[in-house]
Scaffold this motif. Sequence first.
Motif, PDB file in Angstrom:
ATOM      1  N   LYS A 152     -13.781  18.285  -3.473  1.00  0.00           N
ATOM      2  CA  LYS A 152     -13.027  16.913  -3.786  1.00  0.00           C
ATOM      3  C   LYS A 152     -11.818  16.940  -4.482  1.00  0.00           C
ATOM      4  O   LYS A 152     -11.585  17.931  -5.476  1.00  0.00           O
ATOM      5  N   GLY A 278     -12.425  20.276   6.479  1.00  0.00           N
ATOM      6  CA  GLY A 278     -13.750  20.074   5.988  1.00  0.00           C
ATOM      7  C   GLY A 278     -14.772  21.059   6.490  1.00  0.00           C
ATOM      8  O   GLY A 278     -15.870  21.195   6.329  1.00  0.00           O
ATOM      9  N   ASP A 316     -12.903  18.593   1.150  1.00  0.00           N
ATOM     10  CA  ASP A 316     -13.831  17.474   1.490  1.00  0.00           C
ATOM     11  C   ASP A 316     -12.680  16.562   1.699  1.00  0.00           C
ATOM     12  O   ASP A 316     -12.040  16.160   0.754  1.00  0.00           O
TER      13      ASP A 316
END
Length: 351
Positions: A152, A278, A316
């Motif tokens: 992230k 992803g 992500d």
Amino acid sequence: MEVQHKGHDGGQTETMNILLTGGAGYIGSHTCVILLEHGHHVIVLDNLCNSKAASLKRVQKITGKNILFYQKDLRNKSEVNEILKNHSIDAVIHFAGLKSVAESVDQPLRYYQNNIDGTLVLCEAMQANGVKNMVFSSSATVYGNPSTVPIKENAPVGPFNPYGRSKLFIEEILTDLYLSDKSWNIALLRYFNPVGAHPGGLIGEDPSDLPNNLMPYISQVAVGKLPQLQIYGDDYETPDGTGVRDYIHVMDLAEGHLNALEKLASDPGLVTYNLGTGKGYSVLEMVTAFEKASGKQIPYKIVGRRPGDIPTCYADPSFAEKELGWMARRGIDEVCADAWQWQYMNPKGYV
Ligand code: NAD
Ligand code: UFG
């Protein structure tokens, strides 16, 4: 992956004059196509230290639109200032930079000088001319060896080579600039592994020397330019022991820049986005996918690990999806088919 490109369909922004530093390079040239196809005016500043003007001629051929091209060095203050003064630029996409990890270890000063000085000159010229919208090409390399995947945007950073540190320093410089003057709008885009080419085979990645990266290396083996691929290690803690990466089609990446510009126009500020798919694929999975797309066998040899490589890295990308309405929609089969078409049609690159 599913398509979602809210920004493009809605035409949310007015026509803009967009300056692309490094716009003749691999990602820049593909982004030119997207911007021109969406009605924007494109001005490119590039010193061609790692690209050829032919890429821009091909972009013009693809789109039927003109590009204003300045063969200039970004570190030349007066010339950068002139360009910003003369073209009423609405936004800058800052691609220009040196990008080889290995070279940056050998020549750190050259990397810091080019990448950081270039950015400082650009920001000063932008400030002097009241241009305060910028999209910056950062990299997943700022995360170093991630402790968890998917990564992230708020994961710890810690690049371990001069190239990666130059990207992180620039992110910090741009953040300080924004904190000093909140009328700046800045998107820091952390790219994962850009690969593939525009469909049709007219533009693509054209490394000037022996390719450092996996996909151009595989392509050159497939076309017979290089004898075999060396796979750097099969003893990583990954499903098949080879390194896992997030390979993003360069057209998806290019589209992400348009979404970022649209976002800055409607919702200003400073913000960081991961641009990845992803999904992680191993080196062996990429070899198999390329063999399928090209119909060629890719001979390979397993060798030792490459210093500085990490086992696994994938994004992500949900924050970019939420805020930009952007998702990668092309998978590795399309990546390999488009990369192969470019390589096959241009075995010697743009020559
Ligand atoms: P590229 O080398 O093809 O493009 C960069 C362009 O910048 C080249 O055309 C080069 O001639 C130009 N340039 C470099 N220094 C300059 C200077 N001082 N003045 C004017 N022009 C200059 O690279 P790319 O793959 O298109 O990457 C674009 C950006 O994205 C770079 O900043 C790179 O660090 C970043 N990035 C790339 C990757 C990748 O794997 N390709 C991954 C993450 C981030
Ligand atoms: N690999 C090989 N053989 C090769 C080249 C690469 O086995 O000839 C392997 C690597 O070991 C790694 C994977 O293929 O496991 C991908 O390697 P790349 O060199 O293509 O990409 P990296 O993930 O090492 O780095 C790239 C860019 C960086 C950028 C980073 C994250 O080179 O600049 O992606 O975006 F920062």
